[in-house]
Design an enzyme around this catalytic site. Structure first.
Site, mmCIF file in Angstrom:
data_model
loop_
_atom_site.group_PDB
_atom_site.id
_atom_site.type_symbol
_atom_site.label_atom_id
_atom_site.label_comp_id
_atom_site.label_asym_id
_atom_site.label_seq_id
_atom_site.Cartn_x
_atom_site.Cartn_y
_atom_site.Cartn_z
ATOM 1 N N HIS A 18 27.654 10.248 65.863
ATOM 2 C CA HIS A 18 27.492 11.294 64.848
ATOM 3 C C HIS A 18 28.853 11.794 64.346
ATOM 4 C CE1 HIS A 18 24.337 14.362 63.338
ATOM 5 N NE2 HIS A 18 25.307 14.229 62.455
ATOM 6 N N GLU A 78 20.543 14.170 70.438
ATOM 7 C CA GLU A 78 21.991 14.059 70.587
ATOM 8 C C GLU A 78 22.541 15.190 71.437
ATOM 9 O OE1 GLU A 78 22.613 12.047 66.152
ATOM 10 O OE2 GLU A 78 23.041 14.190 66.463
ATOM 11 N N ARG A 127 19.521 10.909 59.518
ATOM 12 C CA ARG A 127 18.990 11.631 60.672
ATOM 13 C C ARG A 127 18.308 10.644 61.611
ATOM 14 N NH1 ARG A 127 22.022 14.927 59.406
ATOM 15 N NH2 ARG A 127 21.687 17.135 58.864
#
Length: 331
Positions: free
Chosen positions: A298, A279, A250
């Site tokens: 990601h 994000e 994370r």
């Protein structure tokens, strides 16, 4: 009719397919088979993306909601008296007000363990790109050209072997264990770091000691109040000189300003990350312009196989709920 809506189904399709401006998606927009999900729902609508202003209208007649990152809060639940089930198309469920769902007798389920090997693969991609100075190699190839080089080898910067180096793993759950297994295949020595303020477990090393002997540190712990900005200036100060940091967990585990500063001044040799604190990131995120950084957007969870498993598990969750055999229930 039992209605199901997937509010951000576009997150499960490759980005080149998401350029379609249609509000709704169909199976042709995916590189995975979504038929199992479609078959378990009497009526399934796949929305590409959903913003906060669109949520109520799209969920108004739905008994089941599937969401990856769209927030489902108490205010929305109060306007959806027919809502019975929220399926999170992910492992983390911080976008759901769990207490509110429990109070309103709305079930919430997630999907865990679907992306382990996918994340491990990205973790080592980041590590190898950093360790082998892949960026410098590519730059030299583009700018100078191997075909114009006087020698058979064109080595912009020396790199070291992984074998015999030490990797500290912070967070030894399912993914951490899988990373350990691959790391050992490379000949890396594994150190399991104990988080501060916790009792030391057998086989674990206090974090400060672990950092001092680490060539590589890989983060696989959840983001909690305890681990928020775990990688701060004090953390960096304890690192062995020349250490590389990998974060596929994370973004909030990093104090991004401190990490960027450490990259600029060389106290951190490199960073590989698949996640950022926000994000999509803001244009002024300091890590985007820091040196010796490899960033992937990601994608660690998103191999074809992982996304197919995710869809299949979502279908099983919904089918189980419909047939009074709930599974992966959070509340």
């Amino acid at each position: 009719m039992m209605n199901t809506v997937f509010l951000d189904a576009g997150t499960l399709s490759p980005i080149q397919l998401r350029s379609d401006q249609s509000e709704q998606l169909s199976p042709k927009h995916f590189d995975i088979d979504i038929s199992r999900l479609a078959h378990c729902c009497e009526s399934l609508i796949l929305f590409n993306q959903t913003d906060s202003k669109q949520r109520l209208d799209r969920c108004r007649n739905a008994q089941h909601i599937i969401t990856n990152k769209v927030v489902i809060n108490a205010e929305l639940m109060d306007q959806l008296p027919q809502l019975e089930l929220i399926c999170v198309a992910a492992t983390g469920y911080n976008n759901i007000d769990i207490l509110a769902a429990k109070e309103r007798n709305i079930s919430v389920c997630n999907v865990a363990g679907y992306s382990t090997q996918s994340v491990v693969q990205i973790c080592f991609q980041l590590l190898l790109q950093l360790n082998n100075h892949y960026g410098a190699v590519q730059t030299m190839l583009i700018e100078k050209g191997w075909q114009n080089h006087p020698e058979f080898v064109m080595l912009p910067k020396g790199f070291s072997q992984l074998e015999g180096k030490t990797m500290t793993i912070i967070g030894h759950g399912t993914i951490g264990k899988a990373v350990s297994k691959v790391a050992q295949a490379f000949g890396l020595k594994i150190v399991l770091a104990q988080l501060p303020e916790r009792d030391l477990k057998d086989g674990y090393t206090p974090l400060e000691q672990a950092l001092s002997i680490s060539d590589f540190v890989s983060l696989h712990c959840p983001l909690t109040d305890e681990t928020s900005k775990l990688v701060n200036q004090a953390f960096i100060d304890k690192l062995k000189p020349g250490a590389l940091l990998i974060n596929t967990a994370r973004g909030g585990l990093l104090d991004e300003d401190a990490v960027a500063e450490a990259l600029h001044n060389g106290t951190l040799a490199g960073l590989g990350c698949d996640v950022l604190s926000t994000e999509p990131p803001s244009h002024d995120n300091p890590l985007l312009s820091a040196p010796n950084v490899v960033i992937t957007p990601h994608i660690g969870w998103a191999s074809i196989e992982a996304r197919q498993t995710l869809v299949n598990e979502l279908a099983k969750n919904i089918d189980g709920f419909i047939h009074s055999k709930p599974r992966n229930i959070i509340v």
